[in-house]
Scaffold this active site. Sequence first.
Site: not given
Length: 218
Positions: A164-165, A168, A174
């Site tokens: 997930h990170e 970015h 998000d």
Amino acid sequence: MKRSVLSATLGLALAAGLATLPATATAVAAPAAPAVQTHAVQGRVVAAYAGSAAEAANNQAFFQAVMASAKAKQAASPWLQTVTVTYDTTNAPSFTSQIAGAAQIWNGAVHNVQLQETSGTGDFSYTEGSGSGSYASTDGHGHGYIFLDYQQTQQYDPLRITAHETGHVLGLPDDYSGPCSELMSGHGPGPSCTNPYPDSNERAQVDVLWANGLASAN
């Protein structure tokens, strides 16, 4: 040298609020009224941090910082159609397998950008420690890092958090209200969600952002 630009932070924040920056980073003031959403966990309705406009802006700032770094390195090879973004894991020894797994997932999911570990200074780095959540950060000068929080990775799936990170870094925002099948929904679906894979829309969005090498950043 004292930084003149506040660090931009984003990521999987816990219900307590925004993630706490490590001592080496400059903290960003938390929003006055953070958005809150709820989800069911074992029959109970639990409040969870749902992001903010400020974090969305910080997300974009981190992506631009990483892209700028990659663009500078790719300047000598303008004909390349695939961008290589390098990362360093020196400061995150406890999560090397999760970082490698996240890179493998993203490299298999997209075509226009690929992640590659480096033993030196990368386009961004991973670090670990105790805080209030995992997040990505940039100083606004082409350097960024992903912070992986010990406590959060005990509550939520560490591979999903890392992937997930890393999303970015590749430019994705998000979307905490999304389903578990959506990687960037982060902690929104609750701790039972362990999916570490981006869905088809997320994969397509990353490829569009990095299309034709770095032409989109010109």
